[in-house]
Write an enzyme that holds these catalytic residues in place. Sequence first.
Site, PDB file in Angstrom:
ATOM      1  N   GLU A 126       0.803  -1.217   0.000  1.00 37.76           N
ATOM      2  CA  GLU A 126       0.000   0.000   0.000  1.00 37.76           C
ATOM      3  C   GLU A 126       0.839   1.272   0.000  1.00 37.76           C
ATOM      4  O   GLU A 126       0.496   2.240  -0.675  1.00 37.76           O
ATOM      5  CB  GLU A 126      -0.934  -0.002   1.212  1.00 37.76           C
ATOM      6  N   GLU A 127       1.947   1.287   0.740  1.00 43.45           N
ATOM      7  CA  GLU A 127       2.670   2.534   0.949  1.00 43.45           C
ATOM      8  C   GLU A 127       4.090   2.547   0.396  1.00 43.45           C
ATOM      9  O   GLU A 127       4.656   3.613   0.211  1.00 43.45           O
ATOM     10  CB  GLU A 127       2.727   2.857   2.449  1.00 43.45           C
TER      11      GLU A 127
ATOM     12  N   SER B 295     -10.412  10.435  -0.009  1.00 50.15           N
ATOM     13  CA  SER B 295      -9.260   9.891   0.697  1.00 50.15           C
ATOM     14  C   SER B 295      -8.560  11.033   1.442  1.00 50.15           C
ATOM     15  O   SER B 295      -9.168  11.651   2.307  1.00 50.15           O
ATOM     16  CB  SER B 295      -8.339   9.140  -0.268  1.00 50.15           C
TER      17      SER B 295
ATOM     18  N   ASP C  69     -14.345  -0.808   3.157  1.00 52.72           N
ATOM     19  CA  ASP C  69     -13.047  -0.170   2.928  1.00 52.72           C
ATOM     20  C   ASP C  69     -12.012  -0.772   3.881  1.00 52.72           C
ATOM     21  O   ASP C  69     -12.152  -0.673   5.098  1.00 52.72           O
ATOM     22  CB  ASP C  69     -13.177   1.336   3.158  1.00 52.72           C
TER      23      ASP C  69
ATOM     24  N   HIS D 186     -12.394   1.178  -0.839  1.00 50.61           N
ATOM     25  CA  HIS D 186     -11.885   2.547  -0.924  1.00 50.61           C
ATOM     26  C   HIS D 186     -12.097   3.133  -2.317  1.00 50.61           C
ATOM     27  O   HIS D 186     -12.009   4.345  -2.505  1.00 50.61           O
ATOM     28  CB  HIS D 186     -10.398   2.566  -0.560  1.00 50.61           C
TER      29      HIS D 186
END
Length: 744
Positions: free
Chosen positions: A210-211, A609, A686, A718
Amino acid sequence: MRAWIIGLAAVAAPLTVAAGAAMAADDTQQPLTLERLFASPDLAGPQPRAMKLSPDGKLVTLLKSRPDEKDRYDLWALDTATGAERMLVDSKKVGTGADLTEAEKMQRERARIAGQKGIVAYDWAPDGKSILVPIDGDLYLATLDGKVTRLTNTPGGELNPAISPAGGFVSFVRDQNLYVQPLGGGAAKPLTSDGAGTVHWGEAEFVAQEEMARRTGYWWSPTDRLVAVERFDEAPVGVVTRAAIGADGTKVYDQRYPAAGTPNVRVELWVIDPTSGAKVKVDLGSDPDIYLARVDWTPDGKTLLVQRENREQTQLDMLAVDPATGKAKTWFGEKSGPKSWINLSDDYRVLDDGSLIWKSERDGYGHLYRFAKGKWTQLTKGPWVVTDLVGVDKTRGRLYFLGNKDDVLEQQLYSVDIAHPNQITRLTERGWWNSAVMDKAATRLIVTRSNPNQPAQSYLADPAGKRIAWVNENAVKAGHPYYPYLADHKQRTFGTIKAADGTTLYYEMITPKLEPGKRYPVFFQHYGGPHTQTVTRGWESPMEQYIVDRGYIFFQIDNRGSANRGTAFEDTIYRAMGSVEVADQLAAANWLKAQSYVDPDRIGIYGWSYGGYMTLKMLEANPGVYAAGVSGAPVTKWELYDTHYTERYMGTDPKGGDARAYAAANAMGNATRIADPLMLIHGMSDDNVVFENSTAFAAKMQAANRPFEMMFYPGKTHAAGRDIHVWTTIFNFFDRTVKNRRVN
């Protein structure tokens, strides 16, 4: 939250591919409708995805979606000599239609391709004779003569499939263990055996996907002799009970989610012999609380290179590992500046002579360096950034990269010779936003470009940037899906305003045909978060044109803290999310209010977001400034968001030393200050910005008897913003509270 901008741009993605005249049945001028924006084919026209050059450079392979089903992709090949095009794999004929595993669904969610079907990825064999194609959870091997052979047939599905660099194996993750299978035929065998429960082999953990932009958890050596494999254990990670509330029922998931300030997974790295199964553990150091950022092999396969990042993300060490013993030594380190952090990158290459091309922000901007014999040589320099290292011609010592040297709103392709630092040549035309891929030998480029009036088009180019042939010209002419709406296409304009500290901020705006004396409402979109640039000279979704057709001015601006302007521009949010971003958006709102054609009482704000978070912070900080706001999937409490993203900016101790910064950044503390109309939107399934963010916020507003509206979506993740009902809701709300607002 990396790159989650669910909003106007998302309506145009994933983009479709179809052949010319088949794309539009009626070329007469038509009004743009919301229904047409979400229909097939996509208004952006044919848009190949995942373009690659074959190992011999004779073919360009690409994924094309169907004109009647824009989310389903097939594999095609284009002959670079003749331009002839043919389908290699038909996803409907080959695929089974089986449901994906939950693990693969989540991987696709992390990769922002959750809505896509059919073929979403593929991998060339190094001899150029076959292609590995995953479809519907199983693996197939396609040859260039059109034959497709099924390699796997299991209910559990296969993750992270790849062909090894020397072509000896197909590898994949099954049931949380790494398997290898001879490419030439034979049974698959597991290289690991204890993957189960909280233990995973060969996968990337949640925050890595994800990051950290790391999608895999294993890495082959160049000769297939060894494979480095990540093992992680989720046992220390806290459990979030996530109710995936759907229209026909609710499924409850106990998801391991590393919230800020809580433990991460325990990570190990092993080197495995795929033939014997022998394993060697890599020494990652004495501190177990680190991030496994990147893993690579040197070209000769004798050294494993491991990038180890500390929990605070202020130190990145490049470890040189002996694969025979697992012993590691630090080759070099990269340290952030004060009140800053390390931004991870894929912009590096190990050269055959053992030197390294490396992107660093050590001078305040992302630039390329060469590290050789313990010394650094800066290859690019100036108040601009390198955004991507595209290719390296090892024979000529030449680098190809993307950057914004000429204009912060344009991404251009450049080259520089290692022997002649800072003598930079631009290879693409001004006025466009470009991306590019290159073959390993650096003999061919595939350039994709767009501008405000031209949807993305792609062409094959030589190393000097000269166009050899179109891969996808995508001209907006009769037969193109956007052609019926071209006559009403409004021009996008760009400009600058000053932040409170004098920093230049760039905006973009589209207006209706302005009538003298008339003032117009504004649809003010924002994202505002780090690692993202929204204002560019690239094509954007026709949703913006539809907004203007409804009588609004469309406007957005990139505030301090966003990407591609250097570290000083980005570091302003250090321990202070929701501060300068809100101030810069307010400066833009005040500038808008001063324009003679803007109605100062009818400015509506929208974001998803981080942008949804910004809506709340903007309404809290400046009541009465905005007519109304839409907040989509917002973070309301940063303690609920994940470690690697949140702690980079806000610190690792939300309940202790960083508690005051977290409290100031959160949207909860001042929630009841919101007096302007608010619409809160969230997907009820989400797993990224968990639904609790919105329910906690809603509960606080309700307890204080503060009025607001909300629309929650059963079963949606999401990516809920990619839905026509969401946009119907947004426009109904804005038309009531902004466009048709009556001011006494």
